[in-house]
Scaffold this active site. Structure first.
Site, PDB file in Angstrom:
ATOM      1  N   PRO A  10      32.102  31.486  -0.710  1.00 61.22           N
ATOM      2  CA  PRO A  10      32.227  30.928  -2.060  1.00 61.22           C
ATOM      3  C   PRO A  10      32.850  29.528  -2.059  1.00 61.22           C
ATOM      4  O   PRO A  10      32.624  28.739  -2.979  1.00 61.22           O
ATOM      5  CB  PRO A  10      33.145  31.926  -2.793  1.00 61.22           C
ATOM      6  CG  PRO A  10      33.700  32.836  -1.763  1.00 61.22           C
ATOM      7  CD  PRO A  10      32.920  32.682  -0.499  1.00 61.22           C
ATOM      8  N   GLU A  36      19.319  34.639  10.932  1.00 58.11           N
ATOM      9  CA  GLU A  36      19.687  33.384  11.604  1.00 58.11           C
ATOM     10  C   GLU A  36      19.117  33.452  13.012  1.00 58.11           C
ATOM     11  O   GLU A  36      19.635  34.158  13.864  1.00 58.11           O
ATOM     12  CB  GLU A  36      21.210  33.211  11.610  1.00 58.11           C
ATOM     13  CG  GLU A  36      21.754  32.993  10.218  1.00 58.11           C
ATOM     14  CD  GLU A  36      23.073  32.247  10.174  1.00 58.11           C
ATOM     15  OE1 GLU A  36      23.524  31.741  11.225  1.00 58.11           O
ATOM     16  OE2 GLU A  36      23.650  32.194   9.078  1.00 58.11           O
ATOM     17  N   ASP A  65      23.608  25.210   7.375  1.00 58.07           N
ATOM     18  CA  ASP A  65      24.161  25.736   8.613  1.00 58.07           C
ATOM     19  C   ASP A  65      24.927  24.596   9.272  1.00 58.07           C
ATOM     20  O   ASP A  65      24.462  23.460   9.293  1.00 58.07           O
ATOM     21  CB  ASP A  65      23.039  26.239   9.533  1.00 58.07           C
ATOM     22  CG  ASP A  65      23.565  27.217  10.563  1.00 58.07           C
ATOM     23  OD1 ASP A  65      24.546  27.929  10.275  1.00 58.07           O
ATOM     24  OD2 ASP A  65      23.014  27.263  11.683  1.00 58.07           O
ATOM     25  N   SER A  66      26.118  24.900   9.755  1.00 56.85           N
ATOM     26  CA  SER A  66      26.901  23.817  10.360  1.00 56.85           C
ATOM     27  C   SER A  66      27.568  24.287  11.641  1.00 56.85           C
ATOM     28  O   SER A  66      27.641  25.489  11.922  1.00 56.85           O
ATOM     29  CB  SER A  66      27.934  23.285   9.363  1.00 56.85           C
ATOM     30  OG  SER A  66      28.578  24.326   8.706  1.00 56.85           O
ATOM     31  N   GLY A 141      38.584  26.791   9.729  1.00 58.89           N
ATOM     32  CA  GLY A 141      37.839  26.757  10.990  1.00 58.89           C
ATOM     33  C   GLY A 141      38.436  25.809  12.024  1.00 58.89           C
ATOM     34  O   GLY A 141      39.628  25.870  12.342  1.00 58.89           O
ATOM     35  N   TYR A 142      37.594  24.917  12.517  1.00 63.29           N
ATOM     36  CA  TYR A 142      38.005  24.019  13.603  1.00 63.29           C
ATOM     37  C   TYR A 142      38.759  22.775  13.116  1.00 63.29           C
ATOM     38  O   TYR A 142      39.077  21.903  13.927  1.00 63.29           O
ATOM     39  CB  TYR A 142      36.765  23.571  14.392  1.00 63.29           C
ATOM     40  CG  TYR A 142      36.011  24.721  15.030  1.00 63.29           C
ATOM     41  CD1 TYR A 142      36.466  25.326  16.195  1.00 63.29           C
ATOM     42  CD2 TYR A 142      34.836  25.219  14.457  1.00 63.29           C
ATOM     43  CE1 TYR A 142      35.785  26.382  16.771  1.00 63.29           C
ATOM     44  CE2 TYR A 142      34.143  26.286  15.032  1.00 63.29           C
ATOM     45  CZ  TYR A 142      34.627  26.853  16.179  1.00 63.29           C
ATOM     46  OH  TYR A 142      33.952  27.916  16.756  1.00 63.29           O
ATOM     47  N   HIS A 167      30.692  15.875   7.961  1.00 66.54           N
ATOM     48  CA  HIS A 167      29.287  16.253   8.115  1.00 66.54           C
ATOM     49  C   HIS A 167      28.708  16.805   6.804  1.00 66.54           C
ATOM     50  O   HIS A 167      27.621  16.458   6.397  1.00 66.54           O
ATOM     51  CB  HIS A 167      29.166  17.275   9.238  1.00 66.54           C
ATOM     52  CG  HIS A 167      30.161  18.405   9.146  1.00 66.54           C
ATOM     53  ND1 HIS A 167      31.512  18.185   8.972  1.00 66.54           N
ATOM     54  CD2 HIS A 167      30.015  19.764   9.155  1.00 66.54           C
ATOM     55  CE1 HIS A 167      32.139  19.339   8.905  1.00 66.54           C
ATOM     56  NE2 HIS A 167      31.258  20.308   9.005  1.00 66.54           N
TER      57      HIS A 167
END
Ligand code: IMP
Length: 185
Positions: A10, A36, A65-66, A141-142, A167
């Site tokens: 979300p 996927e 998608d990343s 995340g990263y 990105h």
């Protein structure tokens, strides 16, 4: 116009809504599965996902998608970024990078958008470096191990600032350009 955003996250819907609010586009969160495929390319995942959702009757939608591509690890975790985050986490990635001098990496985000019969696919890239330790508490995340400029990590800057170079921010700007060009917004 209503645009269905197909994702389990979300947070992404909120990010897109913020970017599209000035264009009178309402994002509708569609929490639905699509396959996927196993491939090295985000674009292929997005292409197959779009075809499947269209064949199932969904219209006016976007998917994305990343992933984080680390050069010294031959692009890993790349398309496996969600899995890499779940299994190795940032500490595991830093361990893989111990003693590695080439810290270059890039985040990539591929967005696929289908409006009527118009099909748009764009990819935004944010080059940067893997840090030597986790830094910052913002983001997800990263973010704590990635810096776009060798200075602050993505987790040390506010989301608005991240969006100007990230990105996803770049891919969204590209999508908005394409939609404008085609008179769709
Ligand atoms: P997704 O498949 O697009 O949801 O992203 C795959 C994985 O990439 C996520 O689980 C995150 O761990 C990671 N990722 C994607 N974008 C970002 C970002 O902007 N910052 C940090 N990690 C990200």
């Amino acid at each position: 116009m209503k645009l269905n955003v197909v994702t389990h996250n979300p947070g992404k819907v909120k990010e897109y809504q913020a970017e599209f609010s000035e264009f009178d586009v309402q994002m509708v969160h569609v929490n639905r599965e699509y396959d996927e495929v196993q491939t090295a390319y985000l674009e292929e995942v997005v292409d197959k996902g779009m075809k499947q959702l269209y064949a199932e009757g969904l219209r006016d939608f976007m998917i994305d998608d990343s992933g984080l591509f680390i050069n010294a690890l031959k692009g890993f975790p790349g398309v496996y970024s969600a899995y890499g985050q779940k299994t190795l986490g940032n500490k595991g990635i830093l361990k893989l990078m111990e003693g590695v001098e080439d810290r270059t990496a890039s985040f990539k985000c591929c967005i696929g958008c289908m409006i009527g019969e118009e099909r748009i696919v764009v990819t935004g890239t944010c080059p940067g470096y893997i840090l030597y330790e986790e830094r910052g508490t913002e983001g997800f995340g990263y973010d704590p191990i990635f810096t776009p400029n060798g200075e602050q990590s993505f987790a040390e800057i506010p989301i608005e600032q991240k969006n100007t170079v990230s990105h996803r921010g770049i891919a969204t700007a590209m999508l908005i350009d394409e939609l404008k060009k085609r008179g769709l917004i």
